[in-house]
Each structure stands twice: as C-alpha cells, then as structure tokens.
Design an enzyme around this catalytic site. Sequence first.
Site, PDB file in Angstrom:
ATOM      1  N   TYR A 139       0.862  -1.181   0.000  1.00  0.00           N
ATOM      2  CA  TYR A 139       0.000   0.000   0.000  1.00  0.00           C
ATOM      3  C   TYR A 139       0.895   1.225   0.000  1.00  0.00           C
ATOM      4  CZ  TYR A 139      -3.503   3.321   1.923  1.00  0.00           C
ATOM      5  OH  TYR A 139      -4.334   4.397   2.151  1.00  0.00           O
ATOM      6  N   LYS A 168      -1.758  -1.312  -3.920  1.00  0.00           N
ATOM      7  CA  LYS A 168      -2.711  -0.199  -3.946  1.00  0.00           C
ATOM      8  C   LYS A 168      -1.875   1.060  -3.962  1.00  0.00           C
ATOM      9  CE  LYS A 168      -5.953   2.513  -1.200  1.00  0.00           C
ATOM     10  NZ  LYS A 168      -6.528   2.746   0.152  1.00  0.00           N
ATOM     11  N   VAL A 211      -9.398   0.903  -5.029  1.00  0.00           N
ATOM     12  CA  VAL A 211      -9.865   0.906  -3.639  1.00  0.00           C
ATOM     13  C   VAL A 211     -10.398   2.295  -3.371  1.00  0.00           C
ATOM     14  CG1 VAL A 211      -9.261   0.533  -1.224  1.00  0.00           C
ATOM     15  CG2 VAL A 211      -8.120  -0.805  -3.013  1.00  0.00           C
TER      16      VAL A 211
END
Length: 300
Positions: A139, A168, A211
């Site tokens: 992330y 992400k 997301v």
Amino acid sequence: MMSKHDFAGIFVPILTPINGHGAIDEAKLRRQTDFVIEHGVDGILAFGSNSEFYMFEDQEMLDAATVILDQAAGRVPVMFGVGHIRTSRAVALAQAAAGLDVAAVSVLQPMFIEPTKQALYHHYAAIAQAIAPTPMFIYNNPGRAGYALSIGLMVRLAHDFGNIIGVKDSSGNITNIEELVRRDADIEFSVFAGKDTIVFPSLCVGAAGAVCSTANIFPDLVCGIYDNYVAGDQRAALAAQFKLNPLRISQDAASFPSPTKDMANLMGMDVGPSILPTEAAEGKALEGMKAAMRETGYLD
C-alpha cells in the site's frame, strides 16, 4: 492461494462505526458490510486509511475483522490493512490477520519515519515471509506516510516474493499505475488505484481495479465505473467517473478522514462520528460537500 484474478474491481476501505463510548459498533458494522456488498462492491478492505486503523488497538481490529468476515460470509474477499511502523508489530498483526483466513493483507509503508530503500525492502520482506502463503498487497500512500515507495522497490518486492500479488497506489499519479502494470506484466500482480478520481484512467492503462472510500457511500456509482468499463461501455464508465469526481473533490476541504463518515451521515446512514481528535466537518467544508451532493442528486 488466491490469484490476482480474484482481486479485481472495486474494493471499499470499509468505514468503522463507533458508538458513543468510542467502541466499535458491531451492529452498524454488520449493516455497513451488507450495504456495500448488496450494492455491488467486489471486495472489502478492513482497516484501510479511511477505516481509521491508526485509532484502534490490534485486538479491536482483529475482532472487527472477524465480524466483517462473518457478515460477508464469503460473498466477497476481505482484506486486512496493517500500518504499524515497527516491523515486529507489523509482522505480529499481519500473522494474526492471516490466521483469520482473510483473503490478503495490505501493508502501508511505515509512517512518520522515512526508512532507506533497503530498510523498506527488509520491512516488507519480513512481513511477506511471515504470512506466506497468504497473499499480500503493498500500500503506497505518500500523502499520509510522508514519502513515496519507489516503483523499483515495489517491482523488486513483487518479483522476489510470490505472495506479494498486488499494490494499492494512492499517489494519484497515473504514471505510477502505468509503470506498475508494465513492469509487473510477467507475474501474477494486481495494480489497484487508490485515488477515487482516477479509477477510469487507471482501468484504461491496465489496472485491475481501485480501492475507493466513496464506495462506502455511493457504491452503485463507484462500481458503475468498473462494471461499465469491463462491459465495454466506456462512455458510461467515464460518465460515472465524472459524476463521482465533484463528490470526492469536495471532501478535500475537510479534515481527513472525517468526510467519509460526514457524507455517510448526511445520506442518513447513521455510521457514528469520526474518532477524536478528528472532528466532523463544519462551515465552508461541510457546505461544499453538501453542495456537491445536491448537484449530483444525492441530497435534497
């Protein structure tokens, strides 16, 4: 092990409702889980940034994840976010989450400090090895962590560890998305946009999905970007993106992460307050969000 093909579409960093005593409200969390699934999300991220992970103790997060997994009942994959600065704590929490049989663990770069590339490699390597074969996502959130993970580092980690199967990227930089897709095309790797305003362009350059915090509130709209795109209707996908953008952009005037709960409460969802010291938006910030909601037909 789940493959990258199981990680596609719109994942929501599910908001974490609390009660008047500051404890996680299980009934509201179950209701929110049902709401996002029934309105089309393809997956849930428990304790992403908009879930206020930094406000909770480890056991609180694990207990809440158990609730989400129970309520989801296999309908969509559930990921678990880890954001500890100390490597040993991140390893321990990731292992505990993997023990709950989550679909994947998402790991934010350590905040506040700025480790070297070698130290970051070792941090992610330790977590990946500790939870293998559970899938893991990197992330990258430079806006909140204070620095960016380099493309080279993320590519190296993806190639060195078979259970690091995705990223992400919340930089908002479409070149990052392009390069992550291009340089990881030879392995099982899912690239997710972490910025709600670039879902459509990210899909156009090969991203697996996104997301999106706004999927907590407007899941039909957000999922419409992805669903129309994969159905071949790019015009409808772009229209959905353009309708979403003013809603998401209006949130920037408020104090992160209050806008997600503020907008949900304006919609009558009753998700409770943000956790102190974060306070609800007011004044111009609140009026700006209301104006965007009125203009897009979500608020009378």
